[in-house]
Design an enzyme around this catalytic site. Structure first.
Site, PDB file in Angstrom:
ATOM      1  N   ASN A   7      37.003  96.847 105.458  1.00 59.11           N
ATOM      2  CA  ASN A   7      37.053  97.261 104.060  1.00 59.11           C
ATOM      3  C   ASN A   7      35.832  96.644 103.376  1.00 59.11           C
ATOM      4  OD1 ASN A   7      37.645  97.793 101.407  1.00 59.11           O
ATOM      5  ND2 ASN A   7      39.690  96.912 101.439  1.00 59.11           N
ATOM      6  N   GLU A 383      48.088  98.407 103.890  1.00 53.51           N
ATOM      7  CA  GLU A 383      47.062  99.447 104.039  1.00 53.51           C
ATOM      8  C   GLU A 383      46.281  99.266 105.339  1.00 53.51           C
ATOM      9  OE1 GLU A 383      46.264  98.248  99.904  1.00 53.51           O
ATOM     10  OE2 GLU A 383      45.369 100.221  99.688  1.00 53.51           O
TER      11      GLU A 383
END
Ligand code: AMP
Length: 409
Positions: A7, A383
């Site tokens: 990320n 996530e």
């Protein structure tokens, strides 16, 4: 199969190495302030976390440090990079191109770049993460998982804005949503907890953290969501204002002499809980001040809960009912007082909070009263796991395809 989940932010690189068979996190960490003299690297699982000051001029340097930490020294989690089977990247904006996660190739990279117009900081940062991985691990399959793709099922009546249609045609101005991976995860888990198929349920999912969003998920498909063209729309948040009268924007630009960039900054970074309370974007600080009688903190608290309440009402109307309301993220998972305010007065809609269950701590749990027709469930979001699972599914499927040369031999 081990998947490295990346990320990448404009000055950060967050990662987790996840084993899909055992669902175990093998390692995780973050490089922060990349490109500055204060750059540092935090690596390790909870109690074993170490913080390393390190030089990182860019995301390439950060990635090199991450891979070194994963494979050597006291932070080692795997013997070599051969034990990373694939890489999953979180991408904020997938626009109109991507309604699901995809294997990354040159065309996908070009589209993510093109879509950076809609999310300049985020998509450009994700591309830096992708290029860094390509440089250090050129042969690994990579998958892009988009925050927006879950909302590509929205019908036009939900995703269009009532402004001249040509603006949609010229500039793709429409609702794309955000936090989609989180909403998808908690909806799937809610179906498991309720013991019913997702495609037979009407759910309202609320991601309530520093960023906040709510979604209506009807029979497994997202039919509406609160975030819009950008993640500024919808619910009141930590520093973001959420939905306001659009006429306020030119009004304050004129009155305060602000440029478009400055008014954007005001709405994204100086509004929400912080803007109203004048104390903090962190709900814990606002709650403490409100308990000491600070009136603006009390107002911020009330406005936040009212904003969630209104979206719950809207989405019940949109779906013609609801079976369960699912809460996640820092506030949704942890703040019993906020939950009490959100659900206060919703008994006529068949939504009744159980005060004792609401006070209990725990992992995934139901907090509605036995008399409540609508279940209220708390599910910590994950996530990274969803990104790893999508990556696994896409790469695994690809590995089943028999190469042309082998099939014709
Ligand atoms: P997130 O963006 O998911 O990390 O959530 C951050 C928000 O959750 C901040 O506003 C925190 O104040 C809030 N939060 C975290 N833990 C608690 C808690 N125990 N009580 C109230 N708010 C909390």
């Amino acid at each position: 199969m081990n998947v490295l989940v990346i990320n990448a932010g404009s000055s950060s690189l967050k990662y987790q190495l996840i084993n899909l068979e055992t669902k175990k996190i093998l390692a995780k960490g973050i490089c922060e302030r990349v490109g500055t003299a204060e750059a540092f690297h935090k690596h390790g699982l909870d109690q074993n976390e170490v913080v390393i000051d390190a030089e990182m001029h860019d995301h390439d340097d950060a990635m090199a440090l991450v891979l070194e930490a994963l494979t050597s020294g006291p932070t080692k989690a795997i013997d070599s990079l051969d034990q990373i089977d694939a890489i999953g990247h979180r991408i904020v904006q997938g626009g109109w191109y991507f309604d699901s996660s995809v294997l990354i190739d040159d065309d996908v990279i070009a589209k993510i770049d093109e879509l950076a117009e809609l999310a300049p900081l985020h998509n450009k940062a994700a591309l830096m993460g992708i290029h860094a991985c390509k440089k250090h691990m050129p042969d690994k399959p990579m998958v892009a998982v988009f925050d927006t793709s879950f909302f590509q099922t929205l019908p036009p009546k939900a995703y269009m804005y009532p402004i001249p249609y040509e603006l949609y045609e010229k500039h793709h101005i429409r609702k794309y949503g955000a936090h989609g991976t989180s909403h998808r995860y908690i909806a799937e888990r809610a179906a498991v907890i309720l013991g019913e198929p997702l495609d037979e349920l009407k759910l309202i999912t609320c991601h309530l953290g520093n960023g906040c969003s709510a979604s209506a998920i009807d029979h497994g498909m997202a039919v509406d969501t609160s975030m819009g063209l950008t993640p500024l729309d919808g619910l009141m948040m930590g520093t973001r204002c959420g939905a306001i009268d659009p006429a306020i924007v030119p009004f304050i630009m004129e009155k305060e002499g602000l440029s478009p960039a400055e008014v954007n900054d005001l709405m994204n970074k100086k509004s929400g809980l912080l803007g109203i309370s004048g104390i903090s974007n962190d709900l814990r600080s606002v709650r403490e001040a409100s308990e000491h009688g600070d009136e603006r903190a009390m107002l911020a608290y009330d406005m936040y809960s009212n904003s969630v309440k209104k979206y719950i009402g809207q989405y019940i109307a949109v779906m013609g009912g609801v079976d369960a309301i699912v809460l996640t993220a820092g506030v949704g998972e942890n703040c019993e007082k906020m939950r009490r305010l959100i659900f206060a007065g919703l008994q006529p809609l068949g939504i009744i909070l159980d005060e004792a269950k609401n006070r209990q701590r725990g992992f995934e749990r139901e907090i509605s009263s036995d008399k409540s027709r609508v279940k209220i469930i708390i599910i910590p979001t994950n996530e990274e796991y969803m990104i790893a699972r999508d990556t696994y599914e896409i790469v695994h499927e690809r590995s089943q395809i028999v190469p042309v040369s082998a099939a014709s031999a």
